[in-house]
Design a protein around this motif. Structure first.
Motif, PDB file in Angstrom:
ATOM      1  N   PHE A  91      26.174  30.309  -5.283  1.00  0.00           N
ATOM      2  CA  PHE A  91      26.879  31.500  -4.806  1.00  0.00           C
ATOM      3  C   PHE A  91      27.791  31.191  -3.623  1.00  0.00           C
ATOM      4  O   PHE A  91      27.393  30.533  -2.661  1.00  0.00           O
ATOM      5  CB  PHE A  91      25.862  32.568  -4.409  1.00  0.00           C
ATOM      6  CG  PHE A  91      26.474  33.851  -3.916  1.00  0.00           C
ATOM      7  CD1 PHE A  91      27.190  34.675  -4.765  1.00  0.00           C
ATOM      8  CD2 PHE A  91      26.330  34.236  -2.586  1.00  0.00           C
ATOM      9  CE1 PHE A  91      27.749  35.856  -4.313  1.00  0.00           C
ATOM     10  CE2 PHE A  91      26.887  35.413  -2.119  1.00  0.00           C
ATOM     11  CZ  PHE A  91      27.591  36.227  -2.986  1.00  0.00           C
TER      12      PHE A  91
ATOM     13  N   PRO B  86      19.411  38.155  -5.279  1.00  0.00           N
ATOM     14  CA  PRO B  86      19.666  38.640  -6.637  1.00  0.00           C
ATOM     15  C   PRO B  86      19.264  40.104  -6.750  1.00  0.00           C
ATOM     16  O   PRO B  86      18.260  40.527  -6.168  1.00  0.00           O
ATOM     17  CB  PRO B  86      18.769  37.748  -7.508  1.00  0.00           C
ATOM     18  CG  PRO B  86      18.503  36.543  -6.679  1.00  0.00           C
ATOM     19  CD  PRO B  86      18.470  37.022  -5.260  1.00  0.00           C
TER      20      PRO B  86
ATOM     21  N   LEU C 107      21.793  31.387  -6.729  1.00  0.00           N
ATOM     22  CA  LEU C 107      21.935  31.465  -5.281  1.00  0.00           C
ATOM     23  C   LEU C 107      22.512  30.167  -4.719  1.00  0.00           C
ATOM     24  O   LEU C 107      23.346  30.190  -3.810  1.00  0.00           O
ATOM     25  CB  LEU C 107      20.587  31.756  -4.630  1.00  0.00           C
ATOM     26  CG  LEU C 107      20.127  33.218  -4.602  1.00  0.00           C
ATOM     27  CD1 LEU C 107      18.782  33.327  -3.896  1.00  0.00           C
ATOM     28  CD2 LEU C 107      21.149  34.113  -3.922  1.00  0.00           C
TER      29      LEU C 107
ATOM     30  N   ILE D  66      24.399  39.034  -7.594  1.00  0.00           N
ATOM     31  CA  ILE D  66      24.002  38.792  -6.219  1.00  0.00           C
ATOM     32  C   ILE D  66      24.530  39.940  -5.364  1.00  0.00           C
ATOM     33  O   ILE D  66      25.691  40.332  -5.498  1.00  0.00           O
ATOM     34  CB  ILE D  66      24.576  37.464  -5.696  1.00  0.00           C
ATOM     35  CG1 ILE D  66      24.264  36.330  -6.682  1.00  0.00           C
ATOM     36  CG2 ILE D  66      24.017  37.152  -4.313  1.00  0.00           C
ATOM     37  CD1 ILE D  66      22.816  36.035  -6.869  1.00  0.00           C
TER      38      ILE D  66
ATOM     39  N   TYR E 247      22.065  37.727   1.348  1.00  0.00           N
ATOM     40  CA  TYR E 247      22.217  38.101  -0.055  1.00  0.00           C
ATOM     41  C   TYR E 247      20.956  37.775  -0.838  1.00  0.00           C
ATOM     42  O   TYR E 247      20.187  36.880  -0.456  1.00  0.00           O
ATOM     43  CB  TYR E 247      23.391  37.353  -0.692  1.00  0.00           C
ATOM     44  CG  TYR E 247      24.744  37.720  -0.133  1.00  0.00           C
ATOM     45  CD1 TYR E 247      25.509  38.735  -0.702  1.00  0.00           C
ATOM     46  CD2 TYR E 247      25.262  37.042   0.973  1.00  0.00           C
ATOM     47  CE1 TYR E 247      26.757  39.069  -0.186  1.00  0.00           C
ATOM     48  CE2 TYR E 247      26.509  37.367   1.493  1.00  0.00           C
ATOM     49  CZ  TYR E 247      27.246  38.389   0.904  1.00  0.00           C
ATOM     50  OH  TYR E 247      28.480  38.716   1.424  1.00  0.00           O
TER      51      TYR E 247
END
Length: 250
Positions: free
Chosen positions: A64, A36, A61, A2, A34
């Motif tokens: 994350f 990937p 995600l 990420i 953010y």
């Protein structure tokens, strides 16, 4: 992997979603975005306790944790189909669903006389004060009032981007309305009252005074309600309910 990305690259994924916190992220004023590495179909926007998830659902995600996060709990907002299931799969019973309430300003504009009346409704000994450097430090020092200023790392940063009003009683902040997030055209409002001072009209007075300050500066005072009590206060100030939307407390 990420990685942090240019907010403009992710903005189309959040099309149709509004709110001061998300705008602050997507405009690059505050917060971070953010995605990937090498992927353009999914993204998250993060500021303070809030994480907004959009595009193609991805478990990495949803799981994350942004490096800037320092809190004890998070609010995840799924901005599209499939994210609810993704969040539930990743977080299980730790993800508690609830409803937030998006509001909008009255179509004919705020009633300044009504707001001024609310701002003047404090009892003897209570004073409305703009949040300055000294009050910034006082708000930051107490758990109940920290969110009034905590998204700004220093008093100087708050003075540059933030705007707030505090109710001061015998030199101590007992309630306040302030900037949780700043975007180009306005702010997202945060309201807090010391637990033993609630139901005294303090939040209404501080909020009304802050809205008037925003209007005087040409800023939009945006309000997303976290609870039905917050929604009721918003409606007292003149806001209209736009819609409820789902979120998760982690």
């Amino acid at each position: 992997m990420i990685q942090r990305i240019d907010p403009a690259l992710a903005a189309p994924l959040f099309a149709g979603w509004e709110g001061g916190i998300l705008r602050a992220c997507l405009q690059g004023v505050m917060g971070e975005v953010y995605a990937p590495a090498g992927e353009k179909g999914s993204a998250l926007a993060s500021l303070g306790d809030f994480t907004f998830l959009a595009g193609v659902p991805r478990w990495d995600l949803a799981a994350f944790l942004p490096p800037a996060f320092r809190g004890e709990s998070r609010i995840l907002v799924p901005c599209g189909e499939g994210w609810d299931q993704c969040i539930q799969t990743v977080w299980g019973a730790r993800a508690r669903p609830f409803t937030r309430y998006a509001t909008k300003a009255p179509p004919t504009g705020f009633d300044r006389a009504h707001l001024a009346c609310l701002a003047d409704g404090l009892g003897p000994g209570d004073v409305l004060c703009p949040i300055d450097g000294a009050l910034y430090a006082q708000c930051l020092a107490n758990s109940w009032s920290r969110d009034l200023v905590s998204q700004f790392p220093t008093a100087a940063a708050y003075a540059r981007l933030g705007l707030g009003m505090a109710v001061v009683r015998q030199g101590t902040v007992v309630a306040g309305a302030s900037t949780y997030a700043r975007y180009r055209a306005g702010i997202e409002i945060e309201v807090d009252t010391r637990p033993d001072c609630r139901r005294q009209g303090l939040a209404a007075a501080a909020s009304a005074a802050l809205i008037l300050r925003c209007l005087d500066r040409g800023l939009c005072p945006h309000w997303d309600a976290h609870t039905t009590l917050s929604l009721a206060l918003a409606e007292k100030l003149g806001y209209r309910l736009e819609r409820g939307y789902g979120a998760y407390s982690i």
